[in-house]
Scaffold this motif. Structure first.
Motif, PDB file in Angstrom:
ATOM      1  N   LEU A 150      -6.115   9.902  -2.971  1.00  0.00           N
ATOM      2  CA  LEU A 150      -6.172   9.029  -1.805  1.00  0.00           C
ATOM      3  C   LEU A 150      -4.910   8.188  -1.635  1.00  0.00           C
ATOM      4  O   LEU A 150      -4.872   7.276  -0.804  1.00  0.00           O
ATOM      5  CB  LEU A 150      -7.402   8.122  -1.898  1.00  0.00           C
ATOM      6  N   SER A 151      -3.896   8.459  -2.441  1.00  0.00           N
ATOM      7  CA  SER A 151      -2.559   7.853  -2.282  1.00  0.00           C
ATOM      8  C   SER A 151      -2.555   6.339  -2.411  1.00  0.00           C
ATOM      9  O   SER A 151      -2.046   5.628  -1.532  1.00  0.00           O
ATOM     10  CB  SER A 151      -1.942   8.263  -0.934  1.00  0.00           C
ATOM     11  N   TYR A 152      -3.120   5.816  -3.488  1.00  0.00           N
ATOM     12  CA  TYR A 152      -3.043   4.372  -3.685  1.00  0.00           C
ATOM     13  C   TYR A 152      -2.997   4.001  -5.161  1.00  0.00           C
ATOM     14  O   TYR A 152      -3.391   4.773  -6.039  1.00  0.00           O
ATOM     15  CB  TYR A 152      -4.203   3.651  -2.997  1.00  0.00           C
ATOM     16  N   VAL A 153      -2.482   2.801  -5.404  1.00  0.00           N
ATOM     17  CA  VAL A 153      -2.577   2.139  -6.702  1.00  0.00           C
ATOM     18  C   VAL A 153      -3.363   0.860  -6.459  1.00  0.00           C
ATOM     19  O   VAL A 153      -3.054   0.107  -5.528  1.00  0.00           O
ATOM     20  CB  VAL A 153      -1.192   1.804  -7.290  1.00  0.00           C
ATOM     21  N   ARG A 154      -4.385   0.612  -7.274  1.00  0.00           N
ATOM     22  CA  ARG A 154      -5.256  -0.542  -7.046  1.00  0.00           C
ATOM     23  C   ARG A 154      -5.287  -1.424  -8.288  1.00  0.00           C
ATOM     24  O   ARG A 154      -5.270  -0.944  -9.414  1.00  0.00           O
ATOM     25  CB  ARG A 154      -6.664  -0.076  -6.682  1.00  0.00           C
ATOM     26  N   ILE A 155      -5.373  -2.721  -8.042  1.00  0.00           N
ATOM     27  CA  ILE A 155      -5.462  -3.706  -9.119  1.00  0.00           C
ATOM     28  C   ILE A 155      -6.786  -4.454  -9.008  1.00  0.00           C
ATOM     29  O   ILE A 155      -7.108  -5.043  -7.959  1.00  0.00           O
ATOM     30  CB  ILE A 155      -4.312  -4.747  -9.042  1.00  0.00           C
ATOM     31  N   ASN A 156      -7.571  -4.420 -10.071  1.00  0.00           N
ATOM     32  CA  ASN A 156      -8.795  -5.238 -10.175  1.00  0.00           C
ATOM     33  C   ASN A 156      -9.813  -5.022  -9.058  1.00  0.00           C
ATOM     34  O   ASN A 156     -10.601  -5.921  -8.770  1.00  0.00           O
ATOM     35  CB  ASN A 156      -8.444  -6.729 -10.198  1.00  0.00           C
ATOM     36  N   VAL A 201       0.254   4.385  -0.188  1.00  0.00           N
ATOM     37  CA  VAL A 201       1.515   5.036   0.184  1.00  0.00           C
ATOM     38  C   VAL A 201       1.267   6.030   1.305  1.00  0.00           C
ATOM     39  O   VAL A 201       0.350   6.846   1.238  1.00  0.00           O
ATOM     40  CB  VAL A 201       2.135   5.761  -1.027  1.00  0.00           C
ATOM     41  N   LYS A 202       2.098   5.952   2.345  1.00  0.00           N
ATOM     42  CA  LYS A 202       2.065   6.919   3.435  1.00  0.00           C
ATOM     43  C   LYS A 202       3.445   7.528   3.609  1.00  0.00           C
ATOM     44  O   LYS A 202       4.459   6.870   3.364  1.00  0.00           O
ATOM     45  CB  LYS A 202       1.644   6.246   4.756  1.00  0.00           C
ATOM     46  N   ALA A 224       6.068  11.008  -5.481  1.00  0.00           N
ATOM     47  CA  ALA A 224       7.069  10.363  -6.331  1.00  0.00           C
ATOM     48  C   ALA A 224       6.993   8.849  -6.200  1.00  0.00           C
ATOM     49  O   ALA A 224       7.133   8.116  -7.187  1.00  0.00           O
ATOM     50  CB  ALA A 224       8.468  10.860  -5.959  1.00  0.00           C
ATOM     51  N   ARG A 225       6.730   8.356  -4.991  1.00  0.00           N
ATOM     52  CA  ARG A 225       6.688   6.910  -4.797  1.00  0.00           C
ATOM     53  C   ARG A 225       5.388   6.294  -5.304  1.00  0.00           C
ATOM     54  O   ARG A 225       5.372   5.140  -5.716  1.00  0.00           O
ATOM     55  CB  ARG A 225       6.909   6.585  -3.321  1.00  0.00           C
ATOM     56  N   LEU A 226       4.331   7.059  -5.268  1.00  0.00           N
ATOM     57  CA  LEU A 226       3.107   6.576  -5.921  1.00  0.00           C
ATOM     58  C   LEU A 226       3.374   6.323  -7.397  1.00  0.00           C
ATOM     59  O   LEU A 226       2.955   5.308  -7.962  1.00  0.00           O
ATOM     60  CB  LEU A 226       1.990   7.617  -5.783  1.00  0.00           C
ATOM     61  N   ARG A 227       4.079   7.264  -8.024  1.00  0.00           N
ATOM     62  CA  ARG A 227       4.407   7.098  -9.435  1.00  0.00           C
ATOM     63  C   ARG A 227       5.313   5.881  -9.641  1.00  0.00           C
ATOM     64  O   ARG A 227       5.147   5.121 -10.595  1.00  0.00           O
ATOM     65  CB  ARG A 227       5.106   8.355  -9.964  1.00  0.00           C
ATOM     66  N   THR A 228       6.276   5.671  -8.725  1.00  0.00           N
ATOM     67  CA  THR A 228       7.177   4.524  -8.836  1.00  0.00           C
ATOM     68  C   THR A 228       6.412   3.207  -8.733  1.00  0.00           C
ATOM     69  O   THR A 228       6.633   2.281  -9.526  1.00  0.00           O
ATOM     70  CB  THR A 228       8.249   4.587  -7.730  1.00  0.00           C
ATOM     71  N   ALA A 282       5.375  14.902 -11.198  1.00  0.00           N
ATOM     72  CA  ALA A 282       4.898  13.528 -10.968  1.00  0.00           C
ATOM     73  C   ALA A 282       3.726  13.204 -11.885  1.00  0.00           C
ATOM     74  O   ALA A 282       3.650  12.108 -12.460  1.00  0.00           O
ATOM     75  CB  ALA A 282       4.488  13.354  -9.505  1.00  0.00           C
ATOM     76  N   PHE A 283       2.800  14.152 -12.037  1.00  0.00           N
ATOM     77  CA  PHE A 283       1.634  13.925 -12.885  1.00  0.00           C
ATOM     78  C   PHE A 283       2.040  13.726 -14.340  1.00  0.00           C
ATOM     79  O   PHE A 283       1.559  12.806 -15.015  1.00  0.00           O
ATOM     80  CB  PHE A 283       0.668  15.103 -12.755  1.00  0.00           C
ATOM     81  N   LEU A 284       2.930  14.572 -14.849  1.00  0.00           N
ATOM     82  CA  LEU A 284       3.328  14.480 -16.257  1.00  0.00           C
ATOM     83  C   LEU A 284       4.132  13.212 -16.543  1.00  0.00           C
ATOM     84  O   LEU A 284       4.011  12.625 -17.623  1.00  0.00           O
ATOM     85  CB  LEU A 284       4.127  15.712 -16.666  1.00  0.00           C
ATOM     86  N   LEU A 285       4.952  12.766 -15.587  1.00  0.00           N
ATOM     87  CA  LEU A 285       5.674  11.504 -15.783  1.00  0.00           C
ATOM     88  C   LEU A 285       4.693  10.343 -15.956  1.00  0.00           C
ATOM     89  O   LEU A 285       4.886   9.458 -16.803  1.00  0.00           O
ATOM     90  CB  LEU A 285       6.605  11.237 -14.598  1.00  0.00           C
ATOM     91  N   VAL A 286       3.626  10.341 -15.158  1.00  0.00           N
ATOM     92  CA  VAL A 286       2.597   9.308 -15.294  1.00  0.00           C
ATOM     93  C   VAL A 286       1.918   9.402 -16.652  1.00  0.00           C
ATOM     94  O   VAL A 286       1.698   8.389 -17.327  1.00  0.00           O
ATOM     95  CB  VAL A 286       1.567   9.432 -14.152  1.00  0.00           C
TER      96      VAL A 286
END
Length: 329
Positions: free
Chosen positions: A59-65, A72-73, A113-117, A143-147
């Motif tokens: 779903l293209s996001y990073v979430r906190i708490n 990211v779009k 790539a930016r999701l990972r960043t 991208a997955f392996l870098l994470v």
């Protein structure tokens, strides 16, 4: 007339600064960190190591708490008019706009790539472990392996992990599962050889286990999942006799935590007979819905099986779909 005197937060001693920052929301802490490297370093005074960090490639996001989401779009011409400013992630400036008090949208050319960043930046900023990573077959392997490398460098356990991307090698899957213990929910989406799981230290201890392409899951490997609460196998090669042996093991107490099982196998036949099972009339077999590992489950009970300790299990056999489902009352 009252005179407002600005407070120089970064000139304050660490203890009072800590007390002030503890009242900041996740967004306010992030925005404060954008001011300078010194401000970013001060964030960790607020015990952010207990934050819950989630990365969702699907779903293209990073979430906190569960409180704030960085979504990211892909940058498009019709999105540029929404831009209200820039934020810096890992020394990269990024166009952003606020969708609401709880979501910031970040525009970049390369979404994965930016999701990972962003994930990497927030992970370092808050110093907290990663709670979950969700993925699917559209995610680039790089991208997955870098994470995964970044997570494994900091922690040995993760609550939720979905292992799926475009073309992940079997040795990568083995490396991830040997380095990371998944405690709550594990999804395996990669095609693996029949030798997978032999002669290594992989332990399946997640409460919920979902395996696609499960041809490699033998009866012995199924038994190694005995401590799971929910097991779902899709595309397995387990036979009628393997299913009968599973129920014998369950009746003898080999799966003490199990509440739900689903096995789809092309090897199952219409001749499957479960010794000692009590057939239930078709019109009366619907089970009561039950929340198991956060999901509501229910089955149509074709048979009931009694364990040696008196526990009752309900079995649904779908001969056309070659599917066995099992739920413990």
């Amino acid at each position: 007339m009252a005179i407002i005197i600005p407070v120089k937060l970064l000139h304050m001693p660490s203890i009072p600064l800590n007390k002030v920052l503890r009242h900041f929301s996740v967004l306010e802490l992030f925005e404060f960190s954008q001011c300078s490297q010194k401000a970013a370093a001060a964030i960790k005074l607020t015990n952010t190591k207990n934050f819950k960090l989630e990365l969702n490639f699907n779903l293209s996001y990073v979430r906190i708490n569960d409180d704030f989401k960085f979504e990211v779009k892909k940058l498009r011409a019709d999105e540029v008019e929404n831009v209200t400013g820039f934020r810096t992630f890992e020394k990269n400036q990024n166009m952003i706009y606020m969708d609401s008090r709880n979501k910031m949208t970040c525009l970049w050319e390369d979404r994965f790539a930016r999701l990972r960043t962003i994930f990497s930046h927030l992970s370092k900023l808050f110093g907290c472990p990663t709670y979950s990573v969700r993925s699917d077959a559209s995610v680039p392997t790089h991208a997955f392996l870098l994470v995964m490398h970044e997570i494994i460098s900091r922690q040995s356990e993760i609550n939720v992990l979905e292992i799926a991307c475009k073309s992940l090698q079997e040795n990568n899957v083995k490396w991830i599962l040997e380095k990371l213990t998944v405690t709550d929910e594990l999804m395996l989406g990669e095609k693996l050889s029949e030798d997978f799981g032999k002669n290594n230290s992989i332990q399946f201890v997640a409460k919920s286990l979902f395996i696609f392409n499960a041809k490699w899951v033998t009866p012995q490997k199924l038994l190694s999942m005995r401590n799971c609460v929910a097991i779902e196998l899709d595309g397995s090669l387990l036979t009628d006799q393997d299913i009968i042996n599973f129920f014998e093991n369950w009746k003898s107490g080999q799966y003490p935590n199990l509440e739900f099982l689903s096995i789809k196998s092309e090897k199952l036949t219409r001749d499957l007979v479960l010794p000692g099972a009590l057939r239930i009339e078709r019109d009366f077999g619907w089970s009561q819905p039950k929340i198991i590992c956060g999901k509501q489950r229910y089955i149509h009970c074709d048979f009931q099986i009694l364990a040696h300790n008196g526990t009752i299990g309900s079995v649904q056999l779908d001969e056309l779909a070659r599917d066995v489902q099992f739920m413990v009352s």
